[in-house]
Scaffold this motif. Sequence first.
Motif, mmCIF file in Angstrom:
data_model
loop_
_atom_site.group_PDB
_atom_site.id
_atom_site.type_symbol
_atom_site.label_atom_id
_atom_site.label_comp_id
_atom_site.label_asym_id
_atom_site.label_seq_id
_atom_site.Cartn_x
_atom_site.Cartn_y
_atom_site.Cartn_z
ATOM 1 N N ASP A 160 -6.752 56.075 120.777
ATOM 2 C CA ASP A 160 -6.200 55.020 119.814
ATOM 3 C C ASP A 160 -5.640 55.790 118.497
ATOM 4 O O ASP A 160 -5.742 56.973 118.615
ATOM 5 C CB ASP A 160 -7.368 54.064 119.424
ATOM 6 C CG ASP A 160 -8.554 54.350 118.755
ATOM 7 O OD1 ASP A 160 -8.227 55.401 117.991
ATOM 8 O OD2 ASP A 160 -9.392 53.555 118.884
ATOM 9 N N LYS B 250 -6.630 50.470 116.673
ATOM 10 C CA LYS B 250 -8.121 50.834 116.626
ATOM 11 C C LYS B 250 -8.830 49.980 117.511
ATOM 12 O O LYS B 250 -8.892 48.851 117.346
ATOM 13 C CB LYS B 250 -8.818 51.139 115.179
ATOM 14 C CG LYS B 250 -10.112 51.421 115.283
ATOM 15 C CD LYS B 250 -10.553 51.722 113.780
ATOM 16 C CE LYS B 250 -12.184 52.170 113.921
ATOM 17 N NZ LYS B 250 -12.718 52.346 112.532
ATOM 18 N N MET B 251 -9.586 50.603 118.469
ATOM 19 C CA MET B 251 -10.522 49.839 119.288
ATOM 20 C C MET B 251 -11.606 49.569 118.604
ATOM 21 O O MET B 251 -12.558 50.449 117.892
ATOM 22 C CB MET B 251 -10.675 50.484 120.601
ATOM 23 C CG MET B 251 -9.602 51.127 121.475
ATOM 24 S SD MET B 251 -9.943 52.430 122.747
ATOM 25 C CE MET B 251 -11.083 51.439 123.680
ATOM 26 N N LYS B 252 -12.082 48.269 118.445
ATOM 27 C CA LYS B 252 -13.280 47.702 117.679
ATOM 28 C C LYS B 252 -14.520 47.559 118.606
ATOM 29 O O LYS B 252 -14.375 47.252 119.966
ATOM 30 C CB LYS B 252 -12.927 46.743 116.995
ATOM 31 C CG LYS B 252 -11.826 46.734 116.291
ATOM 32 C CD LYS B 252 -11.792 47.273 114.925
ATOM 33 C CE LYS B 252 -12.677 46.808 114.099
ATOM 34 N NZ LYS B 252 -13.066 47.826 112.692
ATOM 35 N N LYS B 253 -15.582 47.739 118.071
ATOM 36 C CA LYS B 253 -17.173 47.510 118.898
ATOM 37 C C LYS B 253 -17.057 46.021 118.961
ATOM 38 O O LYS B 253 -16.731 45.155 118.111
ATOM 39 C CB LYS B 253 -17.933 47.934 117.907
ATOM 40 C CG LYS B 253 -18.174 49.462 117.920
ATOM 41 C CD LYS B 253 -19.732 49.953 117.573
ATOM 42 C CE LYS B 253 -19.561 49.715 115.801
ATOM 43 N NZ LYS B 253 -20.786 50.190 115.156
ATOM 44 N N ASP B 254 -17.149 45.707 120.336
ATOM 45 C CA ASP B 254 -17.279 44.347 120.655
ATOM 46 C C ASP B 254 -18.632 44.226 121.259
ATOM 47 O O ASP B 254 -18.469 43.888 122.504
ATOM 48 C CB ASP B 254 -16.065 43.811 121.335
ATOM 49 C CG ASP B 254 -16.079 42.139 121.534
ATOM 50 O OD1 ASP B 254 -16.935 41.805 120.959
ATOM 51 O OD2 ASP B 254 -15.391 41.849 122.267
#
Length: 402
Positions: free
Chosen positions: A205, A290-294
Amino acid sequence: MTLSSQRILLVIGGGIAAYKCLDLIRRLRERGASVVPVMTKAAAEFVTPLSVGALAASRVYSGLFEREDEQDVGHIRLARECDLVIVAPASADRMAAMAAGRADDLAGAVLLATRAPILLAPAMNPAMWDHPATRRNLDRLKSDGVSFVGPGTGEMAESGEAGTGRMAEPLEIVAAALERLAPPAGPLSGRRILVTSGPTHEPIDPVRYIANRSSGRQGHAVAQALARLGAEVTLVSGPVAIPDPAGVTTIRVETARQMLAAVERALPADAGVFVAAVADWRAAEENPVKMKKDGSEPPPLPLALNPDILAHVGKGRERPRLVIGFAAETNDLLANALSKLDRKGADMIVANDVSGSVMGGEENTVRLVTRQGIEEWPTLSKTAVAERLARRIADWFAKDSA
């Protein structure tokens, strides 16, 4: 080798490293060169024109509009009556001015008007050297035919910070000047050699990427060693924090696919030495944000296979006469290296065990694997490994041409 009868115009820029120019003048004159200094206004804040002129045994030029010189367009005369122009130290501002073609002081006018080769020895704060604007200016100047020596890595005199930005030492600048004025007619003269170096960065990302610990030191050292033997070297380098080798055409890339494209553009070549630690995989799809913590589980990360650059060239239509690959392995070193000879169409494989601190380190322990056998090399500095390999390449061409 000497610089006898060579006329060098030395442009001394502003910066604490200007003091090194006093020794540089002495070293150049020891080798027979005549040195004509041009000092910028900022340079005079660090060294005096009196000391510079005394060591150069020459008048020091500084002003663009000095009456006695401009009667015969003095800056044009200075620009034309030299065999080489050295700029040391070359500040970020000087590089920006040159890249933009500015001529608002004597140094700028001379640099724009000269037909002689230009050699820059950059010196600046590491953050300034790493800034995207400086990198753009560096690429522009290289494409314009300007040569560079350094900068080196270490502690900065003015700030105590450490990083890349130290001006090359006087003897390094002298060596680069010798190469620029009289390229050595070494055993690889007339040979075009392609070298790859460093890691690749494969974006996941905008802030994350897949990479490895390669520093590029071994590949850059190979390119430099080949150039010293007279080869015309094109270096395709992934992201590294070390300076480009002197006398080498360097092309910077980020990803494996960019590296392959640059390699293809650099062909045909007499030899290819593939040192780069290319990432085997990349993200199948680069996330545009940006990949987010989920939650507690990491997101899936599908991977795609990167191109095998060594095999692509080793079995391609524009295959160089000599193809050398590097095998960085943590286990089954020789078995893996031997299998690569045929699978990837290589003539030699330099096998090195990277289970320790080789990546990022200063030394390497390698074995040279060919169809004729395996050579055990002792633990050597990466520079010494490169020099030994360059000599083997020169020997190969000598036997192949016999």
